[in-house]
Design a protein around this motif. Structure first.
Motif, short mmCIF file in Angstrom:
data_model
loop_
_atom_site.label_atom_id
_atom_site.label_comp_id
_atom_site.label_asym_id
_atom_site.label_seq_id
_atom_site.Cartn_x
_atom_site.Cartn_y
_atom_site.Cartn_z
N PHE A 1 0.88 -1.28 -0.02
CA PHE A 1 -0.11 -0.08 -0.09
C PHE A 1 0.80 1.38 0.13
N TYR B 1 1.14 3.81 -2.84
CA TYR B 1 -0.05 3.49 -3.97
C TYR B 1 -0.68 4.58 -4.28
N TYR C 1 -0.67 6.70 -1.06
CA TYR C 1 -1.09 6.46 0.28
C TYR C 1 0.16 6.32 1.04
N CYS D 1 -3.70 -0.05 6.36
CA CYS D 1 -4.54 0.68 6.69
C CYS D 1 -5.51 0.41 7.84
N HIS E 1 -9.35 2.15 4.52
CA HIS E 1 -8.31 3.26 4.03
C HIS E 1 -7.92 4.04 4.88
N ASP F 1 -6.10 -3.53 7.41
CA ASP F 1 -5.73 -4.29 6.13
C ASP F 1 -4.38 -4.12 5.74
N ASP G 1 -3.29 -9.79 -0.11
CA ASP G 1 -4.13 -8.74 0.39
C ASP G 1 -5.41 -9.32 1.31
N HIS H 1 -11.61 -7.32 -5.57
CA HIS H 1 -10.88 -7.35 -6.97
C HIS H 1 -10.16 -8.69 -7.09
N MET I 1 -1.63 -5.69 -7.68
CA MET I 1 -2.87 -5.67 -6.54
C MET I 1 -4.27 -5.53 -6.98
N HIS I 2 -4.46 -4.77 -7.99
CA HIS I 2 -5.83 -4.70 -8.48
C HIS I 2 -6.11 -5.19 -9.84
N GLU J 1 -13.84 -8.76 -0.30
CA GLU J 1 -13.61 -7.62 0.87
C GLU J 1 -15.29 -7.16 1.22
N TRP K 1 -8.06 9.81 1.91
CA TRP K 1 -8.05 8.53 1.63
C TRP K 1 -9.06 7.64 2.54
N GLU L 1 -11.49 -9.12 4.61
CA GLU L 1 -11.02 -9.60 3.39
C GLU L 1 -10.02 -10.74 3.40
#
Ligand code: MF3
Ligand code: CO
Length: 254
Positions: free
Chosen positions: A57, A60, A69, A74, A83, A100, A111, A174, A180-181, A207, A224, A238
């Motif tokens: 993160f 990011y 970030y 998080c 976040h 997170d 993640d 995701h 990551m995504h 999540e 954020w 998640e």
């Protein structure tokens, strides 16, 4: 396009996932009233790096924010959904705290997030925590080849509604892998039986985010932190889950 991973890639992803799971367990032990979220972040980052992994993160650039970030994990407390940026604020007795953690290891991401009840929480927090945790477990059980993506979404919403809670619609789960995504986005609501067929090799970061009150959320001034508009409680869990021949494989649990 949903990228399917080979069996050996899933093995590598499991390494990343296991680091995430261990870091979450380590953080859980630190969660006493009085510790600041910044202290938790510092310890978490050290722990992540001790495994030769990188905090995913940190730095990011999100789609929604022009600010990178700034932290490794998080931490989102009570009315905060996801976040939350670690800093000077202290964990308190009665808080519902979502942590997170994302890492990159050997080119792949893991993640996961858990919510923790600090000391004694009220009855609503207790019920919201249980509903969110169960929503994730039920969603994981849907990660079977031949099911449709929205079977996951539908079962999360159903579990939320059965306790009188709402789901967050503005943030989603995701696909995960070398990024990551990845595709697909995984909504936490909607009818079953829609979207792509789940296939062996897909890896999904599921999540659920459940709210005590309305589903509406907003981004706070730090650019954020996502919080409920009505400032009622929110809860988040998640896991990164692989669809395999033998059913769901949760990569981020020990
Ligand atoms: N688990 C979250 C996600 O999948 C955490 C992202 S935090 C960020 O989107 F800073 F990296 F965006
Ligand atoms: Co995620």
């Amino acid at each position: 396009m949903i990228i399917c991973k080979s069996a050996s890639e899933i093995e590598i992803m499991k390494e990343a996932g296991q680091i995430v799971a261990r870091v979450l367990l380590k953080i859980e032990k630190l969660l006493e009233p009085g510790i600041t979220t910044g202290e938790i972040d510092r310890i978490a980052e050290k722990e992540i790096r001790s495994y030769g992994a990188i905090p995913a993160f940190k730095g990011y650039m999100g789609r929604l924010s022009s600010r990178a970030y700034p932290s490794s994990v998080c931490i989102s407390i009570n009315e905060e959904v996801v976040h939350g940026i670690p800093g000077k604020n202290k964990i308190d007795n009665g808080d519902l705290v979502s942590i997170d953690v994302g890492v990159k290891k050997n080119g792949f991401y893991g993640d996961a997030a858990r919510s923790f009840k600090i000391g004694r929480v009220n009855a609503i927090a207790e019920r919201l925590w249980k509903a969110t945790s169960e929503a994730l477990d039920k969603a994981i059980d849907k990660c079977i080849a031949g099911n449709r993506l929205s079977d996951i979404s539908n079962c999360i919403e159903k579990r939320a509604l059965s306790s009188g809670f709402s789901v967050v619609k503005d943030f989603v789960g995701h696909g995960i892998g070398k990024k990551m995504h990845e595709d697909p986005q995984i909504l936490n609501y909607g009818p079953p039986g829609q979207g792509p067929l789940l296939k062996k090799g897909m890896v999904l970061a599921i999540e659920p985010m459940l709210n005590e009150g309305k589903s509406d959320v907003e981004i706070l001034e730090d650019m954020w932190t996502v919080a409920t508009v009505d400032r009622k409680l929110s809860c988040h869990f998640e896991d990164s889950v692989a669809v395999t021949q033998d059913g769901p494989l949760v990569l981020t649990r020990v």
